[in-house]
Design a protein around this motif. Structure first.
Motif, short mmCIF file in Angstrom:
data_model
loop_
_atom_site.label_atom_id
_atom_site.label_comp_id
_atom_site.label_asym_id
_atom_site.label_seq_id
_atom_site.Cartn_x
_atom_site.Cartn_y
_atom_site.Cartn_z
N VAL A 85 27.50 -9.18 -8.79
CA VAL A 85 27.86 -8.05 -9.65
C VAL A 85 27.33 -6.76 -9.03
CG1 VAL A 85 27.64 -6.98 -11.92
CG2 VAL A 85 27.90 -9.46 -11.73
N GLY A 133 27.05 -2.87 -9.83
CA GLY A 133 27.18 -1.83 -10.85
C GLY A 133 27.23 -0.46 -10.21
N THR A 145 33.98 3.07 -7.89
CA THR A 145 34.20 1.65 -8.16
C THR A 145 35.54 1.18 -7.62
OG1 THR A 145 32.89 1.89 -10.20
CG2 THR A 145 34.19 -0.12 -9.96
N MET A 163 36.09 -4.54 -12.93
CA MET A 163 35.93 -4.53 -14.38
C MET A 163 35.91 -3.10 -14.87
SD MET A 163 32.93 -5.93 -16.88
CE MET A 163 32.95 -5.34 -18.59
N THR A 196 35.59 -0.18 -17.68
CA THR A 196 34.85 0.01 -18.93
C THR A 196 35.28 1.29 -19.64
OG1 THR A 196 33.06 1.12 -17.72
CG2 THR A 196 32.86 -1.27 -18.07
N GLY A 225 38.66 -5.96 -18.48
CA GLY A 225 37.83 -4.90 -19.04
C GLY A 225 38.32 -4.40 -20.37
N VAL A 234 30.61 -7.25 -22.35
CA VAL A 234 30.50 -7.06 -20.89
C VAL A 234 30.13 -8.38 -20.22
CG1 VAL A 234 29.20 -5.90 -19.07
CG2 VAL A 234 29.95 -4.61 -21.08
N ILE A 249 32.57 -10.48 -17.41
CA ILE A 249 32.14 -10.81 -16.05
C ILE A 249 32.23 -12.32 -15.81
CG2 ILE A 249 30.14 -10.89 -14.50
CD1 ILE A 249 29.40 -8.12 -15.60
N VAL A 305 31.66 -3.17 -11.22
CA VAL A 305 31.63 -2.76 -12.63
C VAL A 305 31.49 -1.25 -12.72
CG1 VAL A 305 30.42 -3.01 -14.83
CG2 VAL A 305 30.57 -4.96 -13.27
N SER A 350 25.87 -6.47 -17.85
CA SER A 350 26.38 -6.79 -16.51
C SER A 350 25.34 -7.45 -15.63
CB SER A 350 26.90 -5.52 -15.84
OG SER A 350 25.87 -4.55 -15.68
#
Length: 337
Positions: A159, A161, A175, A192, A194, A206, A221, A225, A238, A260
């Motif tokens: 993952v 972020g 992203t 993903m 948001t 998402g 969240v 994932i 993310v 996340s």
């Protein structure tokens, strides 16, 4: 929300950006012009008739013309109209409301990511029924809400972020640049979303997390994932929201961070800002080092690099520009190595 179930890839769209082109509040418009994968932008509806997208934002993938009325979008083959602004509070401005009415009256579907729910307003619903148009509000919570369980701590998927020091600072842009570069290299990568723009672009999964009741943000969240992991993705990028230090949006950023459980964090920053965007009364400014400390303290994950879209800044970490291919490749090496 999964718009891939509602529309065919390549569906031509007109984007309403009246009064906002050239400002940060047109970020949904810019995101679609740069990265749209589901819809095909064919024109922008704004007051700058005769200009092009690149006159207001660069780089763009879809350098489409600007027209000044809904009546003109037929010339470009538009089938759907998207509300392409994102203002604080998500209200529907008077001029844009009239353009939405014109679109519905003409039989165009209208897709909106604002907090204001067009589909819940009597007059808009009447116009849609009369013309056979459809209203799609993207900013809605998922039906299957759940609280955080801790299952994310046993994940195998990587993952990444992409968080930020403020709103409208380049988190989603970074992203998606990350995601698209990974796909180009044959990596089984997922995006993903948001926020509403990521959903409209055509993310793998998402929802607009600021539409979710606070108790459920981290759980939704986490669930999303783990669904991407079951889909066979080996890494998920993310999109961050707001900033932990932001008094108006910090609660959303915190739920996203917990849910996340990122393995890597990239922190996007604009050093030119002397206050939080659209919040001049808040007596503090975006700060890279303070945001970095909070992220690392609350998540146990280190911020591995800084990111900027326009102006580089100094820190002891590497600092990258997501529009630079060499920088993107180095960013990927950090998370895939």
């Amino acid at each position: 929300m999964n718009l891939w179930r509602l529309y065919q890839p390549g569906t031509p769209v007109a984007i309403i950006a009246w009064g906002q082109l050239g400002t940060l509040h047109a970020k949904t418009t810019y995101g679609l012009l740069r990265h749209s994968r589901l819809f095909k932008p064919v024109c922008i509806v704004a007051e700058h008739d005769g200009k092009k997208a690149s006159d207001f934002v660069q780089p763009v993938r879809f350098d489409v013309p600007v027209v000044s009325s809904i009546g003109k979008i037929k010339e470009f083959g538009a089938k759907v109209v998207i509300v392409g602004i994102s203002n604080p509070g998500g209200y529907l401005e008077e001029k844009i409301a009239q353009l939405v009415k014109d679109a519905l009256s003409s039989g165009f579907d209208v897709v909106s990511g604002l907090h204001f729910k067009i589909s819940q307003q009597t007059e808009f619903l009447r116009l849609a029924r009369e013309s056979g148009a459809r209203i799609v509000d993207v900013r809605v919570p998922p039906v299957d809400l759940r609280v955080f369980s801790g299952d994310i701590y046993r994940k195998e998927i990587k993952v990444v972020g992409v968080f930020g020091t403020d709103c409208v600072v380049g988190k989603r842009t970074t992203t998606v640049q990350f995601w698209e570069r990974a796909l180009q290299k044959g990596i089984k990568a997922g995006f993903m979303a948001t926020g509403q723009t990521g959903i409209l672009i055509g993310a793998d999964a998402g929802c607009v997390i600021d539409a979710i009741p606070a108790d459920f943000v981290s759980g939704v969240v986490e669930k999303t994932i783990l669904e991407l992991e079951r889909m066979g993705k080996e890494i998920v990028f993310v999109e961050g929201q707001g900033a932990l230090r932001h008094p108006a949006y910090g609660q959303v950023a915190l739920g996203l961070l917990h849910g996340s459980n990122p393995d890597f964090v990239f922190l996007v920053h604009d050093p030119k800002r002397d206050h939080f965007e659209s919040f001049p009364k808040i007596p503090k400014r975006p700060n890279f080092e303070e945001e970095r400390k909070l992220i690392e303290m609350l998540s146990g994950t280190r911020v591995v690099a800084g990111v900027y879209l326009d102006t580089p800044f100094r820190t002891d970490l590497p600092v990258y520009n997501p529009f630079n291919t060499k920088d993107l490749d180095e960013m990927l090496e950090r998370v895939m190595g």
